[in-house]
Write an enzyme that holds these catalytic residues in place. Structure first.
Site, PDB file in Angstrom:
ATOM      1  NE  ARG A 294       0.362   1.553   3.325  1.00 61.50           N
ATOM      2  CZ  ARG A 294       1.295   2.424   3.612  1.00 61.50           C
ATOM      3  NH1 ARG A 294       2.557   2.049   3.716  1.00 61.50           N
ATOM      4  NH2 ARG A 294       1.021   3.704   3.790  1.00 61.50           N
TER       5      ARG A 294
ATOM      6  CG  ASP B  90      -3.363   8.110  -1.021  1.00 56.44           C
ATOM      7  OD1 ASP B  90      -3.473   8.754   0.047  1.00 56.44           O
ATOM      8  OD2 ASP B  90      -2.777   7.025  -1.101  1.00 56.44           O
TER       9      ASP B  90
HETATM   10  O1  MRU Z   1      -4.182   3.021   4.781  1.00 52.70           O
HETATM   11  P1  MRU Z   1      -3.320   3.291   3.601  1.00 52.70           P
HETATM   12  O2  MRU Z   1      -1.962   2.766   3.810  1.00 52.70           O
HETATM   13  O3  MRU Z   1      -3.925   2.863   2.305  1.00 52.70           O
HETATM   14  O4  MRU Z   1      -3.255   4.840   3.522  1.00 52.70           O
HETATM   15  C1  MRU Z   1      -2.995   5.423   2.329  1.00 52.70           C
HETATM   16  C2  MRU Z   1      -1.668   6.010   2.370  1.00 52.70           C
HETATM   17  O5  MRU Z   1      -0.683   5.337   2.271  1.00 52.70           O
HETATM   18  C3  MRU Z   1      -1.613   7.391   2.639  1.00 52.70           C
HETATM   19  O6  MRU Z   1      -2.721   8.119   2.448  1.00 52.70           O
HETATM   20  C4  MRU Z   1      -0.335   8.109   2.571  1.00 52.70           C
HETATM   21  O7  MRU Z   1      -0.342   9.151   3.467  1.00 52.70           O
HETATM   22  C5  MRU Z   1      -0.095   8.683   1.197  1.00 52.70           C
HETATM   23  S1  MRU Z   1       0.603   7.561   0.175  1.00 52.70           S
HETATM   24  C6  MRU Z   1       2.197   7.551   0.647  1.00 52.70           C
END
Ligand code: MRU
Length: 350
Positions: A51, A231
């Site tokens: 992720r 994201d």
């Molecule tokens: O719960 P997740 O791991 O899917 O969360 C998403 C992210 O990894 C984040 O939003 C992060 O801060 C940005 S991507 C490095």
């Protein structure tokens, strides 16, 4: 980054298999997951074995390369089209995922070898972009800075280095004294588990705080700046990031604390005008209802932490309007949301 003295990337490809650090088991166990087929890689993405923006991009690019390796002679085009759809359906908010699939799909039209080469190129670029983000971001970090971050945008979320944490690693390398407040203690505890693990390994002073403590600490003058990942960043600078980011951005704005978003230009989606057009992923309620951890005897267990019978809402991301964002730390430099540069800078993939 090194784990127990050995250098690792978050995700990589060997032969036709994709390998990745199993992030659901961290920080309790360090294991590598092997995805032999594109479908296994899709499984790893949906179940969050892998992720984070850049790592998702690399994994999705590799999945697309696997598709070209696996595609049968007969019905090849239909197989590839369906597989592309499967990959893109795994995590709808993640811009890097779509960016990588598109590039590898295009390369695969020429040859299977070019698809694999393109996927590797995307992974290499991600690591290099993250390193550059560290260099630019470090210039914003003052000596003795107390920095807050949300969720995990460290090297585990990218192929290497990370985004929000990359400047912090760079500051540490330059022997600047810094202190990091770490949160996202729910729904998935990505800050408490992953960011804390990364910072501990790097011997960077930090403390885990509950998600609802940040505003108070800001009000008390305990936080000098905040750096988060992203994201998806759309044309007007509105930014989708892990749920909880919006509240922290508003609090930072209120208390005059610089709030930076660190992201490579591959996270920019200029085809979308404003944040309210972003497709926000909603995940299974079980991630809120249950939590997995280690008991005092060292056993990993999943337990229910909410009142039995009540439903839970698990919105994975929120959107922070650009007015709350002080600047974007990209691999090309720091830009402010007002700048037209935001458009120019993100044309790399066009
Ligand atoms: O719960 P997740 O791991 O899917 O969360 C998403 C992210 O990894 C984040 O939003 C992060 O801060 C940005 S991507 C490095």
């Amino acid at each position: 980054m090194k784990v127990k003295g050995k250098n690792y990337r978050t995700v990589w490809m060997e032969g036709s298999s994709v390998f990745m650090i199993e992030q659901n088991l961290l920080p309790f166990k360090f294991e590598i997951f092997e995805a032999k087929k594109y479908f296994d890689t899709c499984f790893a993405i949906t179940t969050m074995i892998v992720r984070g923006a850049g790592a998702l991009g690399a994994a999705a690019g590799y999945a697309m390369a696997q598709v070209f390796l696996e595609a049968p002679e007969e019905g090849r085009d239909e197989f590839i089209a369906q597989a592309r759809f499967d990959i893109e359906a795994t995590r709808p908010t993640a811009q890097n995922l779509f960016y990588a699939v598109k590039r590898v799909y295009k390369a695969g039209k020429h040859s299977v070898e070019q698809a694999v080469a393109e996927a590797n190129k995307i992974a290499d670029e991600d690591a290099e972009d993250s390193r550059s983000i560290g260099l630019y971001g470090n210039e914003l970090i003052k000596k003795n800075a107390k920095i807050a971050t949300h969720c995990n945008a460290g090297w585990l979320a990218f192929v290497d280095f990370g985004t929000a944490l990359s400047p912090i690693y760079m500051a540490k390398k330059e022997k600047k004294k810094i202190f990091v407040y770490v949160d996202e203690t729910r729904p998935r505890s990505q800050g408490a588990r992953l960011t804390a693990w990364e910072l501990k390994n790097a011997r960077i002073p930090h403390i885990i705080i509950p998600d609802n403590a940040t505003a108070y600490l800001m009000a008390k003058g305990k936080i000098d700046m905040m750096i988060v990942g992203a994201d998806r960043i759309v044309a007007n600078g509105d930014t989708a990031n892990k749920i909880g980011t919006l509240g922290k951005a508003i609090a930072a704005y209120e208390f005059g604390i610089p709030f930076y978003v660190a992201a490579p230009t591959s996270t920019f989606d200029l085809g979308t005008k404003t944040g309210n057009r972003i497709n926000i992923e909603e995940r299974n309620q079980d991630e809120v209802i249950y939590q997995t951890g280690m008991d005092r005897n060292g056993n990993i267990a999943t337990v229910q932490v909410t009142s039995p019978g009540s439903r839970a809402l698990n919105i994975a991301f929120d959107v922070t309007p650009s007015k709350y964002i002080t600047g974007f730390i990209t691999e090309k430099g720091v830009i402010t949301p007002e700048e037209d540069l935001i458009r120019e800078i993100a044309t790399k993939d066009e």
